[in-house]
Write an enzyme that holds these catalytic residues in place. Structure first.
Site, PDB file in Angstrom:
ATOM      1  CG  ASN A   1      -0.445  -0.213   2.514  1.00  0.00           C
ATOM      2  OD1 ASN A   1       0.625  -0.797   2.677  1.00  0.00           O
ATOM      3  ND2 ASN A   1      -1.157   0.247   3.519  1.00  0.00           N
TER       4      ASN A   1
ATOM      5  CD  GLU B   1      -1.533   4.680   4.544  1.00  0.00           C
ATOM      6  OE1 GLU B   1      -1.043   5.518   5.330  1.00  0.00           O
ATOM      7  OE2 GLU B   1      -2.262   3.750   4.920  1.00  0.00           O
TER       8      GLU B   1
ATOM      9  CB  CYS C   1      -5.215  -1.296  -2.107  1.00  0.00           C
ATOM     10  SG  CYS C   1      -6.527  -0.587  -1.121  1.00  0.00           S
TER      11      CYS C   1
ATOM     12  CD  GLU D   1      -5.180  -5.979  -1.598  1.00  0.00           C
ATOM     13  OE1 GLU D   1      -4.705  -4.821  -1.507  1.00  0.00           O
ATOM     14  OE2 GLU D   1      -5.963  -6.461  -0.764  1.00  0.00           O
TER      15      GLU D   1
ATOM     16  CB  CYS E   1     -10.714  -2.942   0.234  1.00  0.00           C
ATOM     17  SG  CYS E   1     -10.102  -2.224  -1.296  1.00  0.00           S
TER      18      CYS E   1
ATOM     19  CB  CYS F   1      -8.468  -4.735  -3.930  1.00  0.00           C
ATOM     20  SG  CYS F   1      -7.355  -3.364  -3.548  1.00  0.00           S
TER      21      CYS F   1
END
Ligand code: THU
Length: 128
Positions: free
Chosen positions: A42, A44, A53, A55, A84, A87
């Site tokens: 991830n 940010e 994310c 993935e 999530c 994803c």
């Protein structure tokens, strides 16, 4: 490539997670049909909503390298949490039958599901 090795590949990049805001590192290792592995973490951003994310970083990297067919993804989340919704949708675009291995921060496999189980009745390329 064994499931254990795929989880290990995801564990190795976990340290590269850029997650200063959530302090919630996530990492992923995506196995192509041809046997290559692409990893992601991830990433940010100070503008929180721009966070990427793990993935989706992994699948974007794989697609950029010319890969579009996938066997499995290992995801490392504290406690072995699952990908999530966003994803799941992005993974479904390329691999509705993907095996999703969910491992905890120690690298222990907690659960395995298919993407179809995680995203039933998905909207995808064939819906158009
Ligand atoms: N995160 C992922 O990387 N993948 C998921 O499937 C769930 C959430 C990240 C986004 C954010 O950096 C942190 O986890 C907390 O939500």
């Amino acid at each position: 490539m064994t499931d254990e090795k795929l989880i290990q590949e995801a564990m190795e990049v976990r340290v590269n997670s850029y997650s200063p805001y959530s302090r919630f590192p996530v990492s992923a290792a995506l196995l192509t049909e041809s046997g290559r592995v692409f990893t992601g973490v991830n990433v940010e951003n100070a503008s929180y909503g721009l966070t990427m994310c793990a993935e989706r970083v992994a699948i974007g990297t794989a697609v950029a390298a010319g890969e579009k067919t996938f066997q499995a993804i290992a995801v490392i989340v504290k406690g072995g949490g699952s990908p999530c919704g966003a994803c799941r949708q992005v993974l479904n675009e390329f691999a509705p039958n993907l095996r999703v291995l969910m491992a905890d921060e120690m690298g222990n496999l907690i659960r395995e599901r298919t993407l179809a189980e995680l995203l039933p009745e998905a909207f995808g390329p064939h819906s158009l």
